[in-house]
Scaffold this motif. Structure first.
Motif, PDB file in Angstrom:
ATOM      1  N   LYS A  65      11.533  -2.471  -5.479  1.00 60.04           N
ATOM      2  CA  LYS A  65      10.106  -2.495  -5.828  1.00 60.04           C
ATOM      3  C   LYS A  65       9.143  -2.207  -4.684  1.00 60.04           C
ATOM      4  N   GLU A  66       9.635  -1.788  -3.537  1.00 65.17           N
ATOM      5  CA  GLU A  66       8.707  -1.631  -2.425  1.00 65.17           C
ATOM      6  C   GLU A  66       8.639  -0.233  -1.825  1.00 65.17           C
ATOM      7  N   MET A  67       9.319   0.732  -2.416  1.00 68.64           N
ATOM      8  CA  MET A  67       9.357   2.033  -1.758  1.00 68.64           C
ATOM      9  C   MET A  67       8.241   2.978  -2.206  1.00 68.64           C
ATOM     10  N   TYR A  68       7.727   3.718  -1.259  1.00 69.85           N
ATOM     11  CA  TYR A  68       6.774   4.796  -1.541  1.00 69.85           C
ATOM     12  C   TYR A  68       7.601   6.040  -1.844  1.00 69.85           C
ATOM     13  N   THR A  69       7.923   6.204  -3.111  1.00 69.02           N
ATOM     14  CA  THR A  69       8.778   7.308  -3.523  1.00 69.02           C
ATOM     15  C   THR A  69       7.940   8.350  -4.255  1.00 69.02           C
ATOM     16  N   PHE A  70       8.178   9.614  -3.954  1.00 68.40           N
ATOM     17  CA  PHE A  70       7.449  10.683  -4.636  1.00 68.40           C
ATOM     18  C   PHE A  70       8.364  11.893  -4.825  1.00 68.40           C
ATOM     19  N   ASP A  72       8.719  15.795  -4.438  1.00 65.51           N
ATOM     20  CA  ASP A  72       8.035  16.890  -3.742  1.00 65.51           C
ATOM     21  C   ASP A  72       7.959  18.114  -4.656  1.00 65.51           C
ATOM     22  N   LEU A  73       7.303  19.154  -4.166  1.00 64.20           N
ATOM     23  CA  LEU A  73       7.057  20.310  -5.031  1.00 64.20           C
ATOM     24  C   LEU A  73       8.340  21.053  -5.383  1.00 64.20           C
ATOM     25  N   GLY A  74       9.423  20.716  -4.674  1.00 68.37           N
ATOM     26  CA  GLY A  74      10.710  21.317  -5.005  1.00 68.37           C
ATOM     27  C   GLY A  74      11.510  20.460  -5.970  1.00 68.37           C
ATOM     28  N   GLY A  75      10.874  19.374  -6.462  1.00 68.58           N
ATOM     29  CA  GLY A  75      11.548  18.522  -7.430  1.00 68.58           C
ATOM     30  C   GLY A  75      12.512  17.519  -6.830  1.00 68.58           C
ATOM     31  N   ARG A  76      12.471  17.361  -5.497  1.00 68.58           N
ATOM     32  CA  ARG A  76      13.363  16.396  -4.827  1.00 68.58           C
ATOM     33  C   ARG A  76      12.688  15.032  -4.715  1.00 68.58           C
ATOM     34  N   SER A  77      13.456  13.989  -4.878  1.00 69.84           N
ATOM     35  CA  SER A  77      12.908  12.642  -4.730  1.00 69.84           C
ATOM     36  C   SER A  77      12.925  12.235  -3.267  1.00 69.84           C
ATOM     37  N   MET A  78      11.750  11.975  -2.736  1.00 68.49           N
ATOM     38  CA  MET A  78      11.594  11.616  -1.330  1.00 68.49           C
ATOM     39  C   MET A  78      10.989  10.224  -1.217  1.00 68.49           C
ATOM     40  N   THR A  79      11.264   9.560  -0.109  1.00 68.25           N
ATOM     41  CA  THR A  79      10.735   8.215   0.107  1.00 68.25           C
ATOM     42  C   THR A  79      10.265   8.051   1.545  1.00 68.25           C
ATOM     43  N   LEU A  80       9.049   7.513   1.671  1.00 64.92           N
ATOM     44  CA  LEU A  80       8.525   7.181   2.995  1.00 64.92           C
ATOM     45  C   LEU A  80       9.402   6.078   3.586  1.00 64.92           C
ATOM     46  N   ARG A  81       9.848   6.292   4.779  1.00 66.15           N
ATOM     47  CA  ARG A  81      10.781   5.385   5.468  1.00 66.15           C
ATOM     48  C   ARG A  81      10.361   3.913   5.391  1.00 66.15           C
ATOM     49  N   CYS A 110       8.349   3.535  15.374  1.00 60.59           N
ATOM     50  CA  CYS A 110       7.721   4.349  14.340  1.00 60.59           C
ATOM     51  C   CYS A 110       7.157   3.498  13.217  1.00 60.59           C
ATOM     52  N   ALA A 111       6.430   4.162  12.338  1.00 63.56           N
ATOM     53  CA  ALA A 111       5.791   3.491  11.204  1.00 63.56           C
ATOM     54  C   ALA A 111       6.786   3.322  10.066  1.00 63.56           C
ATOM     55  N   MET A 112       6.675   2.200   9.387  1.00 63.52           N
ATOM     56  CA  MET A 112       7.470   1.926   8.195  1.00 63.52           C
ATOM     57  C   MET A 112       6.498   1.738   7.032  1.00 63.52           C
ATOM     58  N   PHE A 113       6.971   2.039   5.823  1.00 66.58           N
ATOM     59  CA  PHE A 113       6.094   1.961   4.657  1.00 66.58           C
ATOM     60  C   PHE A 113       6.739   1.111   3.568  1.00 66.58           C
ATOM     61  N   ARG A 114       6.025   0.090   3.145  1.00 67.81           N
ATOM     62  CA  ARG A 114       6.529  -0.715   2.037  1.00 67.81           C
ATOM     63  C   ARG A 114       5.365  -1.110   1.140  1.00 67.81           C
ATOM     64  N   TYR A 115       5.556  -0.911  -0.156  1.00 68.07           N
ATOM     65  CA  TYR A 115       4.506  -1.255  -1.115  1.00 68.07           C
ATOM     66  C   TYR A 115       4.578  -2.749  -1.404  1.00 68.07           C
ATOM     67  N   GLU A 116       3.812  -3.515  -0.616  1.00 66.41           N
ATOM     68  CA  GLU A 116       3.805  -4.965  -0.778  1.00 66.41           C
ATOM     69  C   GLU A 116       2.357  -5.406  -0.843  1.00 66.41           C
ATOM     70  N   SER A 117       2.124  -6.658  -1.235  1.00 64.51           N
ATOM     71  CA  SER A 117       0.742  -7.109  -1.164  1.00 64.51           C
ATOM     72  C   SER A 117       0.503  -7.653   0.237  1.00 64.51           C
ATOM     73  N   PRO A 118      -0.517  -7.117   0.902  1.00 73.46           N
ATOM     74  CA  PRO A 118      -0.749  -7.423   2.300  1.00 73.46           C
ATOM     75  C   PRO A 118      -1.183  -8.855   2.528  1.00 73.46           C
ATOM     76  N   GLN A 119      -0.847  -9.387   3.637  1.00 70.65           N
ATOM     77  CA  GLN A 119      -1.369 -10.668   4.108  1.00 70.65           C
ATOM     78  C   GLN A 119      -1.157 -10.716   5.613  1.00 70.65           C
ATOM     79  N   SER A 120      -1.382 -11.881   6.181  1.00 69.44           N
ATOM     80  CA  SER A 120      -1.291 -11.991   7.628  1.00 69.44           C
ATOM     81  C   SER A 120       0.044 -11.455   8.146  1.00 69.44           C
ATOM     82  N   GLY A 121      -0.017 -10.465   9.022  1.00 72.81           N
ATOM     83  CA  GLY A 121       1.200  -9.913   9.616  1.00 72.81           C
ATOM     84  C   GLY A 121       2.029  -9.084   8.661  1.00 72.81           C
ATOM     85  N   ARG A 122       1.463  -8.713   7.528  1.00 71.20           N
ATOM     86  CA  ARG A 122       2.217  -7.894   6.576  1.00 71.20           C
ATOM     87  C   ARG A 122       1.349  -6.761   6.055  1.00 71.20           C
TER      88      ARG A 122
END
Length: 424
Positions: A65-70, A72-81, A110-122
């Motif tokens: 439930k936390e991945m930034y998945t999309f 791409d225009l080539g129809g491949r499923s990609m996810t932000l690290r 590097c940057a990491m991406f997770r779809y979470e609800s933000p709070q202190s330190g998150r």
RNA sequence: GUGAACGUAGCUCAGGUGGUAGAGCACUGGGUUGUGGCCCCAGCGGUCGCGGGUUCAAGUCCCGUCGUUCACCCCA
């Protein structure tokens, strides 16, 4: 007026005034990592989604439930690290690093991406420093990896940290333990919350994550993984602890420490800070002897950690560690008349060409305003040019600390700032 | 996804029981015609998050929404 937009939820801008402390943390980290023999690696910000679903594990919160998945225009499923280990493991395999002398020791920032609800330190975009060591199953390298992190925290001046340690066993002993735990959970199902009863079937180890007091109490009597380790895992675990002692690192055994990635085997650890609040984990990691194989590489052991920069910064702030002073302009040029502005612009170019930091006014400020800027910029000298200097080809060099002034030929003025040894 | 608190100038905040906005800091100018740091004066700057509702009248009450913060969950 167009609507004012703000940074996306859970993200933030790193403003100029935030940079010095952050840059300091990162450079200290890189210095420590390199001292222990780790080399930097950068992987793409996004990967094929399968890398994470296979590597991190379908049952984890991150993948579920936390991945930034999309797509791409080539129809491949990609996810932000969302985490750093799987991508580095992928790079290890892809570039045939198993042919290099082992272990291969890498670090990243590097940057990491997770779809979470933000709070202190998150945050939804956060930054991690991490190391990964591939190719050795020696317990000494587990202890080294923990030692690297401990050294980093120590050298940053972080206080109030506690290391928690556990062993997850391996594919030899964990299944047996899993069924033992599952048996215990179903036997005492009445003592647990509904969620725990579900967990008992999916991944019984996750019941240790439950915060319900009655569940925690009931788990006291549950079988412990550290007591069900096979002899190889037990010996490994014991040796890791010896090597921590050698490094003077104290820890607390925590048999409930089950981290969020499915790939962990044997050693898991986490540094917790008493200064942080709910998100008390500053950094952690463990061994992942089956990960490389799981993503299609040759069977290769590995161990590593990730540590969150935001949490380090938060803990540093609460430890009272302040930001190093930023580098400031050494020379600020002041034009006393409209005619002098052209001369000052040209002079700035000359000064900068010689490697000296210089800045000047572009807002047609008053003389008083320009002097004020000179002062606030932190410049050591103000180079003042007016009618007289223009006519003589000179510049008035004013020392902004002492207020002393002397009029010098243009060419000499610059050498004064270069030869005069001054800490900026 | 759940719960709570909050959301007024760039920043930190005031604005008892409703009557169309203030301070400090910051920024710009000035304080006898070529000079900063202290002080003084002035100026700039807000459709009071957004959208509805109640009211003669709402920053002030009600609802919704977005956002922030904290907590749950999980993690870095």
């Amino acid at each position: 007026m167009a609507e004012v937009l703000s940074a996306p939820k859970g993200t933030y801008d790193i403003l100029p005034e935030d940079q010095p402390l952050r840059r300091w943390v990162i450079s200290r980290a890189e210095e420590v990592f390199q001292r222990y023999g780790y080399s930097r690696i950068d992987t793409p910000m996004f990967e094929e989604t399968r890398l994470f679903s296979r590597g991190v594990g379908e049952s984890t919160d991150i993948v579920r439930k936390e991945m930034y998945t999309f797509t791409d225009l080539g129809g491949r499923s990609m996810t932000l690290r969302p985490e750093g280990t799987a991508p580095v493991a992928r790079a290890y395999v892809e570039h045939g690093m198993h042919t290099l002398p082992q272990p291969v020791k890498l670090y990243y920032h590097c940057a990491m991406f997770r779809y979470e609800s933000p709070q202190s330190g998150r945050y939804r975009q956060h930054y991690q420093l991490g190391v990964e060591a591939f190719g050795s199953e020696a317990p000494e390298i587990d202890a080294e990896v923990i030692g690297v992190l401990a050294a980093l925290y120590r050298e940053l001046g972080l206080e109030g940290l506690e290391l928690r340690l556990n062993s997850m066993g391996c594919r030899e002993c964990r299944p047996a333990y899993g069924s033992a735990l599952r048996g215990f959970l179903t036997e005492h199902a009445g003592d647990f919350c509904g969620e725990c009863v579900e967990r008992a079937h999916l991944n019984p180890l996750r019941t240790f994550d439950c915060k319900v007091p009655t569940c925690r109490a009931a788990l006291e009597a549950a079988p412990r993984l550290t007591e069900h380790l096979c002899s190889a895992c037990a010996a490994h675990h014991a040796r890791v602890q010896e090597c921590l002692a050698v490094q003077g690192i104290s820890f607390g055994a925590d048999h409930t420490l089950v981290r969020g990635m499915d790939y962990y085997t044997r050693t898991t650890f986490e540094f917790q800070s008493s200064l942080l609040g709910a998100q008390s984990g500053v950094g952690g990691g463990g061994r992942y002897d089956d990960l490389v194989e799981a993503i299609g590489g040759p069977p290769t052991p590995g161990v590593g950690f990730g540590t969150g920069i935001e949490r380090i910064l938060l803990a540093l702030a609460r430890s009272g560690v302040t930001s190093p002073t930023p580098r400031r302009p050494l020379v600020y040029l002041v034009a006393l008349s409209a005619e002098a502005r052209g001369e000052v612009f040209a002079l700035a170019h000359d000064i900068r060409s010689q490697g000296v930091v210089a800045d000047l006014d572009y807002m047609t400020r008053s003389v008083k305003g320009q002097m004020k800027q000179a002062n606030r910029s932190g410049a050591r000298y103000a180079f003042i040019v007016g009618e007289q200097e223009l006519a003589e080809g000179t510049v008035t060099v004013r020392d902004l600390m002492s207020g002393e002034e002397k009029c010098l030929p243009k060419t000499e003025a610059v050498t004064v700032t270069i030869t005069d040894p001054i800490d900026v």
